[in-house]
Design a protein around this motif. Sequence first.
Motif, mmCIF file in Angstrom:
data_model
loop_
_atom_site.group_PDB
_atom_site.id
_atom_site.type_symbol
_atom_site.label_atom_id
_atom_site.label_comp_id
_atom_site.label_asym_id
_atom_site.label_seq_id
_atom_site.Cartn_x
_atom_site.Cartn_y
_atom_site.Cartn_z
ATOM 1 N N TYR A 260 -4.872 11.541 2.791
ATOM 2 C CA TYR A 260 -5.057 10.939 3.498
ATOM 3 C C TYR A 260 -7.468 10.931 3.442
ATOM 4 O O TYR A 260 -7.410 9.105 3.806
ATOM 5 C CB TYR A 260 -5.174 11.254 5.393
ATOM 6 N N VAL A 261 -7.281 11.698 3.311
ATOM 7 C CA VAL A 261 -8.754 12.311 3.343
ATOM 8 C C VAL A 261 -9.118 10.793 2.265
ATOM 9 O O VAL A 261 -10.014 10.713 1.704
ATOM 10 C CB VAL A 261 -9.391 13.011 3.810
ATOM 11 N N GLU A 262 -8.431 11.572 1.022
ATOM 12 C CA GLU A 262 -9.482 11.132 0.044
ATOM 13 C C GLU A 262 -9.255 9.533 -0.096
ATOM 14 O O GLU A 262 -9.921 9.029 -0.515
ATOM 15 C CB GLU A 262 -8.698 11.858 -1.586
ATOM 16 N N HIS A 263 -8.132 9.387 0.173
ATOM 17 C CA HIS A 263 -7.751 7.551 -0.047
ATOM 18 C C HIS A 263 -8.431 6.677 1.060
ATOM 19 O O HIS A 263 -8.198 5.430 1.565
ATOM 20 C CB HIS A 263 -6.639 7.014 0.568
ATOM 21 N N GLY A 264 -9.351 7.208 2.110
ATOM 22 C CA GLY A 264 -10.301 6.804 3.319
ATOM 23 C C GLY A 264 -9.368 6.325 4.673
ATOM 24 O O GLY A 264 -10.269 5.554 5.145
ATOM 25 N N ARG A 265 -8.261 7.262 4.684
ATOM 26 C CA ARG A 265 -6.962 6.373 5.726
ATOM 27 C C ARG A 265 -7.547 7.849 7.053
ATOM 28 O O ARG A 265 -6.713 8.035 7.731
ATOM 29 C CB ARG A 265 -5.855 6.817 5.248
ATOM 30 N N PHE A 266 -8.573 8.653 6.696
ATOM 31 C CA PHE A 266 -8.287 9.936 7.650
ATOM 32 C C PHE A 266 -10.100 10.539 7.321
ATOM 33 O O PHE A 266 -10.317 10.669 6.751
ATOM 34 C CB PHE A 266 -7.460 11.182 7.000
ATOM 35 N N ASN A 267 -10.634 10.179 9.126
ATOM 36 C CA ASN A 267 -11.809 10.889 8.877
ATOM 37 C C ASN A 267 -12.420 12.304 8.437
ATOM 38 O O ASN A 267 -11.140 13.002 9.021
ATOM 39 C CB ASN A 267 -12.503 10.846 10.818
ATOM 40 N N GLU A 268 -13.329 12.249 7.578
ATOM 41 C CA GLU A 268 -12.911 13.005 6.962
ATOM 42 C C GLU A 268 -13.705 14.595 7.724
ATOM 43 O O GLU A 268 -13.537 15.864 7.707
ATOM 44 C CB GLU A 268 -14.223 13.321 6.073
ATOM 45 N N GLU A 269 -14.362 14.225 8.739
ATOM 46 C CA GLU A 269 -15.242 15.236 9.402
ATOM 47 C C GLU A 269 -13.810 16.208 10.309
ATOM 48 O O GLU A 269 -13.822 17.191 11.075
ATOM 49 C CB GLU A 269 -16.630 14.508 10.092
ATOM 50 N N LEU A 270 -13.583 14.595 10.589
ATOM 51 C CA LEU A 270 -12.651 15.232 11.580
ATOM 52 C C LEU A 270 -11.295 16.683 11.208
ATOM 53 O O LEU A 270 -10.617 17.361 11.831
ATOM 54 C CB LEU A 270 -11.153 14.065 12.739
#
Length: 407
Positions: A260-270
């Motif tokens: 999800y992070v890789e595809h920009g769907r989840f906040n990376e820092e979170l």
Amino acid sequence: MISRVLLVDDDAHVREALGQTLALNDLVPTLAASFIEAKDHISAGFQGVILSDIRMPGKDGFHLLEYTQNIDPDLPVILLTGEGDVPMAVRGISAGAFDFIEKPCAPQDLVLAVQKALRTRSLVLENRRLKQQLEKGDAAERMLFGQSKPADELRNRVRIVAATNADVLIAGVTGSGTSKVAEVIHLLSNVAMSTFDKIAASELSVDALKGALAQAKDGSLFIDGIASLPPATQFALLQHMEQGTGARILAGTYKDLSEYVEHGRFNEELFFRLDVMRVRIPSLRERPEDIPVLFRNYVLLACEQAALPVPEITPEVIARLMAQEWPGNARALMNAAMRFAMGFAEVEVADDLGLAEQLSRVERSLLTEALRKYKGNASEVARVLKLPRKTLYDKLTRHGIRAEVYR
């Protein structure tokens, strides 16, 4: 640390002044004017200490001390003495009082004496809690069933994570029970007596998140399906976590958040903040020997809740359970157990497995059941199953079963 003080003094002015001194030093006084008024607050699990005047009309401080020791001999009682009452106070110490303070006393001396007593009481209560856990089993032992190595590793990981104050990511496949693991983490934590709330992440607005955090206060908030949290709410949650105060976040996911992070769907820092402390729940595929254990516990729970007699769980039933894949994991197994307990359905054999795999699972279930029944005694298991001991050990090795686990 606990902070409650039961303050007993018949002089209203002294009582109010001492209570104010305690309150100004972040302590929580409960004021009582007599033994009769105080005794209803005293219990074996009292989360604090007692500060009492010796000289009071009717039943005095010595009577209060004796009453307290009969209720809980480890509950500290500090006696307040007048100028000429020091010999009486010494007698009180001999009788079991924790300490005595001569009136009038400096506020700092009073607070130091009370804080010392509170530290002692905290240790007593903590030791009792640990002893109770050892005697009855802690929440991990009571609520996370299974005898396999992965089940043991899960319980140990949960205990380690619970002891920290860090936010937690609980990951598992569908139906693996992230909510149950979150509850156990809360129950084993130092905020176990505070609120444990659950909320679904999908369509969770920023305002709804703030409301949930306020509701959980200094307890724990479990956010189910964290991958579905809207972007704005993800940012609000990150802000809360960065503050390091308030409710502890326990986030559950059945998805791979790194994707999800890789595809920009989840906040990376979170994601990185949550992933510092991760608990991974093994699927039933990874611990098939736990299927009979889980099924039995779920049947017992269902029968208890519905006031039903516990049906016999025969080896044939266990064999059918072991012959299934259980893609729905613990949740699907629990549903099957509830239907079985109520007599609505028999356990069916999955038809998508080959004969060899079904037979292997049945053999494994028979071996683990016999080991459980005879408490890991391999000689007795070999006799009951009519197997040469070498053949038994060969089968145990092939299935990765260790007899000593069942002893």
